[in-house]
Scaffold this motif. Sequence first.
Motif, PDB file in Angstrom:
ATOM      1  N   MET A   1       2.147  -3.972 -17.736  1.00 27.07           N
ATOM      2  CA  MET A   1       2.501  -3.067 -16.678  1.00 27.07           C
ATOM      3  C   MET A   1       1.467  -3.192 -15.577  1.00 27.07           C
ATOM      4  O   MET A   1       0.314  -3.476 -15.825  1.00 27.07           O
ATOM      5  N   THR A   2       1.890  -2.938 -14.368  1.00 27.78           N
ATOM      6  CA  THR A   2       0.989  -3.076 -13.236  1.00 27.78           C
ATOM      7  C   THR A   2       1.045  -1.849 -12.348  1.00 27.78           C
ATOM      8  O   THR A   2       1.981  -1.066 -12.420  1.00 27.78           O
ATOM      9  N   THR A   3       0.062  -1.712 -11.488  1.00 22.07           N
ATOM     10  CA  THR A   3       0.069  -0.651 -10.500  1.00 22.07           C
ATOM     11  C   THR A   3       0.162  -1.303  -9.130  1.00 22.07           C
ATOM     12  O   THR A   3      -0.156  -2.474  -8.974  1.00 22.07           O
ATOM     13  N   PRO A   4       0.573  -0.549  -8.135  1.00 21.89           N
ATOM     14  CA  PRO A   4       0.747  -1.147  -6.825  1.00 21.89           C
ATOM     15  C   PRO A   4      -0.543  -1.606  -6.168  1.00 21.89           C
ATOM     16  O   PRO A   4      -0.516  -2.443  -5.299  1.00 21.89           O
ATOM     17  N   SER A   5      -1.676  -1.050  -6.537  1.00 17.89           N
ATOM     18  CA  SER A   5      -2.930  -1.467  -5.927  1.00 17.89           C
ATOM     19  C   SER A   5      -4.088  -1.203  -6.881  1.00 17.89           C
ATOM     20  O   SER A   5      -3.959  -0.451  -7.828  1.00 17.89           O
ATOM     21  N   ALA A   6      -5.218  -1.827  -6.601  1.00 22.33           N
ATOM     22  CA  ALA A   6      -6.412  -1.614  -7.419  1.00 22.33           C
ATOM     23  C   ALA A   6      -6.953  -0.215  -7.167  1.00 22.33           C
ATOM     24  O   ALA A   6      -6.772   0.354  -6.100  1.00 22.33           O
ATOM     25  N   LEU A   7      -7.635   0.323  -8.155  1.00 20.60           N
ATOM     26  CA  LEU A   7      -8.171   1.667  -8.058  1.00 20.60           C
ATOM     27  C   LEU A   7      -9.677   1.636  -7.915  1.00 20.60           C
ATOM     28  O   LEU A   7     -10.333   0.716  -8.372  1.00 20.60           O
ATOM     29  N   GLU A   8     -10.205   2.686  -7.310  1.00 22.23           N
ATOM     30  CA  GLU A   8     -11.650   2.848  -7.248  1.00 22.23           C
ATOM     31  C   GLU A   8     -12.053   3.804  -8.363  1.00 22.23           C
ATOM     32  O   GLU A   8     -11.317   4.730  -8.684  1.00 22.23           O
ATOM     33  N   ARG A   9     -13.239   3.560  -8.932  1.00 23.31           N
ATOM     34  CA  ARG A   9     -13.713   4.455  -9.998  1.00 23.31           C
ATOM     35  C   ARG A   9     -14.215   5.755  -9.386  1.00 23.31           C
ATOM     36  O   ARG A   9     -15.057   5.744  -8.496  1.00 23.31           O
ATOM     37  N   PRO A  10     -13.715   6.883  -9.867  1.00 20.28           N
ATOM     38  CA  PRO A  10     -14.161   8.179  -9.347  1.00 20.28           C
ATOM     39  C   PRO A  10     -15.612   8.450  -9.719  1.00 20.28           C
ATOM     40  O   PRO A  10     -16.093   8.019 -10.762  1.00 20.28           O
ATOM     41  N   CYS A  72      -8.989   1.071 -17.540  1.00 19.68           N
ATOM     42  CA  CYS A  72      -8.105   2.112 -17.021  1.00 19.68           C
ATOM     43  C   CYS A  72      -8.127   2.168 -15.490  1.00 19.68           C
ATOM     44  O   CYS A  72      -7.113   2.463 -14.869  1.00 19.68           O
ATOM     45  N   ALA A  73      -9.254   1.884 -14.900  1.00 23.45           N
ATOM     46  CA  ALA A  73      -9.360   1.929 -13.444  1.00 23.45           C
ATOM     47  C   ALA A  73      -8.785   0.687 -12.780  1.00 23.45           C
ATOM     48  O   ALA A  73      -8.518   0.692 -11.580  1.00 23.45           O
ATOM     49  N   GLY A  74      -8.577  -0.362 -13.540  1.00 27.34           N
ATOM     50  CA  GLY A  74      -8.120  -1.630 -12.985  1.00 27.34           C
ATOM     51  C   GLY A  74      -6.643  -1.670 -12.675  1.00 27.34           C
ATOM     52  O   GLY A  74      -5.874  -0.776 -13.041  1.00 27.34           O
ATOM     53  N   PRO A  75      -6.229  -2.729 -12.011  1.00 22.32           N
ATOM     54  CA  PRO A  75      -4.839  -2.846 -11.576  1.00 22.32           C
ATOM     55  C   PRO A  75      -3.836  -3.020 -12.709  1.00 22.32           C
ATOM     56  O   PRO A  75      -2.650  -2.791 -12.517  1.00 22.32           O
ATOM     57  N   LYS A  76      -4.273  -3.410 -13.897  1.00 16.59           N
ATOM     58  CA  LYS A  76      -3.361  -3.566 -15.030  1.00 16.59           C
ATOM     59  C   LYS A  76      -3.600  -2.523 -16.110  1.00 16.59           C
ATOM     60  O   LYS A  76      -3.161  -2.682 -17.239  1.00 16.59           O
ATOM     61  N   GLY A  77      -4.272  -1.442 -15.754  1.00 18.81           N
ATOM     62  CA  GLY A  77      -4.611  -0.412 -16.725  1.00 18.81           C
ATOM     63  C   GLY A  77      -3.720   0.809 -16.698  1.00 18.81           C
ATOM     64  O   GLY A  77      -4.096   1.857 -17.215  1.00 18.81           O
ATOM     65  N   CYS A  78      -2.548   0.691 -16.117  1.00 17.50           N
ATOM     66  CA  CYS A  78      -1.705   1.883 -15.957  1.00 17.50           C
ATOM     67  C   CYS A  78      -1.282   2.499 -17.287  1.00 17.50           C
ATOM     68  O   CYS A  78      -1.249   3.720 -17.417  1.00 17.50           O
ATOM     69  N   LEU A  79      -0.957   1.695 -18.281  1.00 15.28           N
ATOM     70  CA  LEU A  79      -0.494   2.259 -19.550  1.00 15.28           C
ATOM     71  C   LEU A  79      -1.609   2.992 -20.288  1.00 15.28           C
ATOM     72  O   LEU A  79      -1.450   4.184 -20.608  1.00 15.28           O
ATOM     73  N   PRO A  80      -2.768   2.371 -20.543  1.00 19.15           N
ATOM     74  CA  PRO A  80      -3.822   3.151 -21.208  1.00 19.15           C
ATOM     75  C   PRO A  80      -4.334   4.307 -20.347  1.00 19.15           C
ATOM     76  O   PRO A  80      -4.694   5.366 -20.870  1.00 19.15           O
ATOM     77  N   VAL A 105      11.781  -1.321  -5.508  1.00 23.66           N
ATOM     78  CA  VAL A 105      11.891  -2.448  -4.578  1.00 23.66           C
ATOM     79  C   VAL A 105      11.293  -3.692  -5.223  1.00 23.66           C
ATOM     80  O   VAL A 105      10.376  -3.594  -6.030  1.00 23.66           O
ATOM     81  N   PRO A 106      11.828  -4.861  -4.906  1.00 24.73           N
ATOM     82  CA  PRO A 106      11.290  -6.094  -5.498  1.00 24.73           C
ATOM     83  C   PRO A 106       9.824  -6.286  -5.135  1.00 24.73           C
ATOM     84  O   PRO A 106       9.407  -5.875  -4.049  1.00 24.73           O
ATOM     85  N   PRO A 107       9.045  -6.908  -5.977  1.00 25.36           N
ATOM     86  CA  PRO A 107       9.396  -7.354  -7.325  1.00 25.36           C
ATOM     87  C   PRO A 107       9.438  -6.155  -8.269  1.00 25.36           C
ATOM     88  O   PRO A 107       8.628  -5.249  -8.183  1.00 25.36           O
ATOM     89  N   PHE A 108      10.377  -6.167  -9.189  1.00 23.85           N
ATOM     90  CA  PHE A 108      10.587  -5.060 -10.105  1.00 23.85           C
ATOM     91  C   PHE A 108       9.587  -5.127 -11.248  1.00 23.85           C
ATOM     92  O   PHE A 108       9.851  -5.693 -12.300  1.00 23.85           O
ATOM     93  N   THR A 109       8.418  -4.558 -11.041  1.00 24.74           N
ATOM     94  CA  THR A 109       7.366  -4.572 -12.055  1.00 24.74           C
ATOM     95  C   THR A 109       7.353  -3.250 -12.810  1.00 24.74           C
ATOM     96  O   THR A 109       7.729  -2.204 -12.276  1.00 24.74           O
ATOM     97  N   ALA A 110       6.926  -3.305 -14.047  1.00 23.95           N
ATOM     98  CA  ALA A 110       6.823  -2.111 -14.877  1.00 23.95           C
ATOM     99  C   ALA A 110       5.561  -1.338 -14.520  1.00 23.95           C
ATOM    100  O   ALA A 110       4.572  -1.910 -14.044  1.00 23.95           O
ATOM    101  N   HIS A 111       5.600  -0.037 -14.755  1.00 26.71           N
ATOM    102  CA  HIS A 111       4.452   0.808 -14.450  1.00 26.71           C
ATOM    103  C   HIS A 111       4.512   2.057 -15.329  1.00 26.71           C
ATOM    104  O   HIS A 111       5.585   2.467 -15.764  1.00 26.71           O
ATOM    105  N   ALA A 112       3.363   2.644 -15.615  1.00 23.68           N
ATOM    106  CA  ALA A 112       3.273   3.908 -16.345  1.00 23.68           C
ATOM    107  C   ALA A 112       2.390   4.851 -15.549  1.00 23.68           C
ATOM    108  O   ALA A 112       1.403   4.423 -14.951  1.00 23.68           O
ATOM    109  N   TRP A 113       2.732   6.138 -15.535  1.00 21.28           N
ATOM    110  CA  TRP A 113       1.999   7.111 -14.747  1.00 21.28           C
ATOM    111  C   TRP A 113       2.217   8.497 -15.337  1.00 21.28           C
ATOM    112  O   TRP A 113       3.023   8.682 -16.236  1.00 21.28           O
ATOM    113  N   ILE A 114       1.471   9.465 -14.804  1.00 19.44           N
ATOM    114  CA  ILE A 114       1.691  10.857 -15.184  1.00 19.44           C
ATOM    115  C   ILE A 114       2.145  11.615 -13.947  1.00 19.44           C
ATOM    116  O   ILE A 114       1.848  11.218 -12.814  1.00 19.44           O
TER     117      ILE A 114
END
Length: 144
Positions: A1-10, A72-80, A105-114
């Motif tokens: 799963m991916t997220t639309p952009s990279a995250l910054e660590r709080p 978890c903060a990275g661009p592929k850490g959406c599920l954990p 919208v394309p590309p149809f990538t999977a994602h997990a969120w709260i």
Amino acid sequence: MTTPSALERPTGVPFARRMAARLVLLPALMLSLLPPRRIRAVLDRVRRGAGPATAAQAVDARNAMCAVSLRCAGPKGCLPRSLGAALLCRLTGSWPTWCTGVRVVPPFTAHAWIEADGRPVDEGVPDDYFTRLITVAAASRTGR
């Protein structure tokens, strides 16, 4: 799963909150290895007895997970990240809506969120950016 952009660590997450996030990190990582139906079954059990999380509680949990884990903060850490944030909320008696789905919208990538209050928490995208395929919301107390 991916997220639309990279995250910054709080920064500024209190020590006790970071320790609680570390406590749920391993279970979240282990859950992320399971197939979706098993994840849903586990989360259905874990959410029992919890009330809906507020937006502030959900943001706090998400920030804590990103603060303690580069994965978890990275661009592929959406599920954990989403699983950990949900579990962290549960430690305090609340439950956000845990969701997994795809971008509309394309590309149809999977994602997990709260979500809290019907809106994605700190995703940085419009509310309708993802189509929900699986959701685990707080159990309704009206039937009791």
